[in-house]
Scaffold this motif. Structure first.
Motif, PDB file in Angstrom:
ATOM      1  N   VAL A 254      20.506  -8.837  33.978  1.00  0.00           N
ATOM      2  CA  VAL A 254      21.963  -8.646  34.058  1.00  0.00           C
ATOM      3  C   VAL A 254      22.490  -8.649  35.492  1.00  0.00           C
ATOM      4  N   PRO A 255      21.864  -7.900  36.441  1.00  0.00           N
ATOM      5  CA  PRO A 255      22.384  -7.893  37.824  1.00  0.00           C
ATOM      6  C   PRO A 255      22.322  -9.261  38.500  1.00  0.00           C
ATOM      7  N   LYS A 256      21.488 -10.152  37.970  1.00  0.00           N
ATOM      8  CA  LYS A 256      21.342 -11.477  38.570  1.00  0.00           C
ATOM      9  C   LYS A 256      22.446 -12.443  38.133  1.00  0.00           C
ATOM     10  N   LEU A 257      23.230 -12.028  37.141  1.00  0.00           N
ATOM     11  CA  LEU A 257      24.288 -12.903  36.616  1.00  0.00           C
ATOM     12  C   LEU A 257      25.546 -12.779  37.470  1.00  0.00           C
ATOM     13  N   THR A 258      25.505 -13.394  38.613  1.00  0.00           N
ATOM     14  CA  THR A 258      26.637 -13.405  39.528  1.00  0.00           C
ATOM     15  C   THR A 258      27.732 -14.321  38.969  1.00  0.00           C
ATOM     16  N   PRO A 259      28.951 -14.241  39.505  1.00  0.00           N
ATOM     17  CA  PRO A 259      30.011 -15.154  39.057  1.00  0.00           C
ATOM     18  C   PRO A 259      29.591 -16.619  39.128  1.00  0.00           C
TER      19      PRO A 259
ATOM     20  N   LEU B   5      26.176 -17.207  23.186  1.00  0.00           N
ATOM     21  CA  LEU B   5      26.629 -18.329  24.007  1.00  0.00           C
ATOM     22  C   LEU B   5      27.253 -19.457  23.200  1.00  0.00           C
ATOM     23  N   LEU B   6      26.950 -19.508  21.908  1.00  0.00           N
ATOM     24  CA  LEU B   6      27.464 -20.574  21.053  1.00  0.00           C
ATOM     25  C   LEU B   6      28.628 -20.131  20.180  1.00  0.00           C
ATOM     26  N   VAL B   7      28.835 -18.823  20.077  1.00  0.00           N
ATOM     27  CA  VAL B   7      29.919 -18.264  19.246  1.00  0.00           C
ATOM     28  C   VAL B   7      30.698 -17.264  20.095  1.00  0.00           C
ATOM     29  N   ARG B   8      31.885 -17.660  20.566  1.00  0.00           N
ATOM     30  CA  ARG B   8      32.587 -16.858  21.567  1.00  0.00           C
ATOM     31  C   ARG B   8      34.069 -16.605  21.259  1.00  0.00           C
ATOM     32  N   GLU B   9      34.660 -17.408  20.434  1.00  0.00           N
ATOM     33  CA  GLU B   9      36.110 -17.404  20.239  1.00  0.00           C
ATOM     34  C   GLU B   9      36.674 -16.029  19.891  1.00  0.00           C
ATOM     35  N   LYS B  10      36.100 -15.373  18.895  1.00  0.00           N
ATOM     36  CA  LYS B  10      36.666 -14.103  18.424  1.00  0.00           C
ATOM     37  C   LYS B  10      36.591 -13.027  19.501  1.00  0.00           C
ATOM     38  N   VAL B  11      35.437 -12.878  20.119  1.00  0.00           N
ATOM     39  CA  VAL B  11      35.230 -11.827  21.114  1.00  0.00           C
ATOM     40  C   VAL B  11      36.057 -12.058  22.372  1.00  0.00           C
TER      41      VAL B  11
ATOM     42  N   ALA C 260      21.072 -11.043  28.238  1.00  0.00           N
ATOM     43  CA  ALA C 260      21.726 -10.517  29.437  1.00  0.00           C
ATOM     44  C   ALA C 260      23.160 -11.005  29.528  1.00  0.00           C
ATOM     45  N   TRP C 261      23.392 -12.244  29.147  1.00  0.00           N
ATOM     46  CA  TRP C 261      24.741 -12.807  29.168  1.00  0.00           C
ATOM     47  C   TRP C 261      25.668 -12.014  28.252  1.00  0.00           C
ATOM     48  N   CYS C 262      25.190 -11.614  27.083  1.00  0.00           N
ATOM     49  CA  CYS C 262      26.002 -10.802  26.162  1.00  0.00           C
ATOM     50  C   CYS C 262      26.301  -9.433  26.761  1.00  0.00           C
ATOM     51  N   VAL C 263      25.282  -8.806  27.341  1.00  0.00           N
ATOM     52  CA  VAL C 263      25.441  -7.482  27.939  1.00  0.00           C
ATOM     53  C   VAL C 263      26.426  -7.521  29.104  1.00  0.00           C
ATOM     54  N   LYS C 264      26.484  -8.633  29.791  1.00  0.00           N
ATOM     55  CA  LYS C 264      27.335  -8.779  30.968  1.00  0.00           C
ATOM     56  C   LYS C 264      28.815  -8.637  30.624  1.00  0.00           C
ATOM     57  N   ASN C 265      29.194  -8.976  29.406  1.00  0.00           N
ATOM     58  CA  ASN C 265      30.595  -8.867  28.997  1.00  0.00           C
ATOM     59  C   ASN C 265      31.018  -7.397  29.041  1.00  0.00           C
ATOM     60  N   PRO C 266      32.044  -7.038  29.812  1.00  0.00           N
ATOM     61  CA  PRO C 266      32.437  -5.632  29.957  1.00  0.00           C
ATOM     62  C   PRO C 266      32.943  -4.988  28.675  1.00  0.00           C
ATOM     63  N   ASN C 267      33.294  -5.791  27.691  1.00  0.00           N
ATOM     64  CA  ASN C 267      33.783  -5.245  26.418  1.00  0.00           C
ATOM     65  C   ASN C 267      32.661  -5.010  25.410  1.00  0.00           C
ATOM     66  N   VAL C 268      31.453  -5.423  25.764  1.00  0.00           N
ATOM     67  CA  VAL C 268      30.295  -5.232  24.888  1.00  0.00           C
ATOM     68  C   VAL C 268      29.589  -3.932  25.263  1.00  0.00           C
TER      69      VAL C 268
END
Length: 261
Positions: A240-245, A121-127, A209-217
């Motif tokens: 993960v399923p609870k992380l709605t838009p 959540l604190l390091v996102r730019e590259k990904v 869960a937030w990391c897993v939610k990324n479709p590229n991860v």
């Protein structure tokens, strides 16, 4: 690892085992991504693992001293010998990964299928920005590390306190603690607490869960020092399923970032 798998009676084909190459000793040929070190390094790694092959083989950091073509050819030799099924990179730039793919395509070889970057959540730019073209052009998947930002996102360092036995209490991590435990960062973690509570999750589970939610991860490396931490971390899959838009938007707002596009 090899001994444990055999003792537990796990079926090797059901597992995805990875290893990585770059460092390995103090000698001139004990590091880097030269053909010599790659071939000798993977053989040594397989011997330690007591395995005949690994599924994934990472180039653990780029090697400015070795032409990318030499590395691409060597990794393909390893695959051709059956020592690994796929190869990838770790902490390479998008430009370096693109160069590797251009070499592979020109020579009719296999390019890097995966990258292992830091992502949380604190390091996102590259990904989320730099690598965007890689997902589209080459189908690169990610195995991300430091999802909890060295424990900062668990909330255990609130108020700047460093619990005994934690990572930041170790001498070789004290410099990182000074850099990480700043007021702005701790305020972001504090802002995530109500969201985690509403989802009936710990801060650590929310961050994972937030990391897993990324479709590229494809996979998230979760470090743990105790068995109960492993058990708790795995419960992040239930979040993960609870992380709605809507929830994802609130998370972005909590850490003062605009929603990713």
């Amino acid at each position: 690892m090899g001994a444990a798998i055999k003792q537990l009676g796990w079926k090797r084909s059901d597992l995805v085992i990875s290893t990585k190459l770059f460092w390995g000793g103090n000698g001139p040929n004990d590091k880097g991504l030269s053909r010599k070190h790659i071939i000798e390094g993977v053989k040594a790694s397989l011997k330690r693992l007591d395995m005949s092959y690994v599924d994934l083989l990472y180039c653990h950091r780029p090697d400015p001293s070795t032409p990318i073509e030499e590395t691409v050819r060597a990794m393909n030799w390893v695959i051709d010998q059956g020592y690994a099924f796929y190869w990838g990179t770790s902490e390479w730039s998008a430009q370096q990964i693109t160069e590797a793919w251009e070499v592979a395509e020109r020579l009719g070889l296999i390019g890097p299928a995966m990258e292992q970057p830091e992502y949380n959540l604190l390091v996102r730019e590259k990904v989320e920005k730099e690598y965007a073209v890689l997902y589209k052009n080459y189908g690169v998947g990610l195995t991300t590390w430091s999802p909890l930002a060295s424990g900062v996102l668990t909330g255990k360092y609130m108020n700047g306190d460093i619990p005994e036995g934690s990572r930041f209490a170790l001498d070789n991590y004290k410099h990182l603690a000074t850099k990480s435990l700043v007021a702005e960062t701790l305020e972001k973690v504090e802002a995530l607490k109500p969201i985690a509570k509403e989802l009936d999750a710990s801060l650590a589970q929310l961050a994972l869960a937030w990391c897993v939610k990324n479709p590229n991860v494809s996979s998230v490396i979760s470090g743990a020092t105790k068995l109960d931490q492993v058990v708790e971390n795995m419960k992040a899959l239930q979040v993960v399923p609870k992380l709605t838009p809507e929830v994802m938007k609130r998370i972005d707002e909590a850490i003062n970032l605009k929603a990713s596009k």
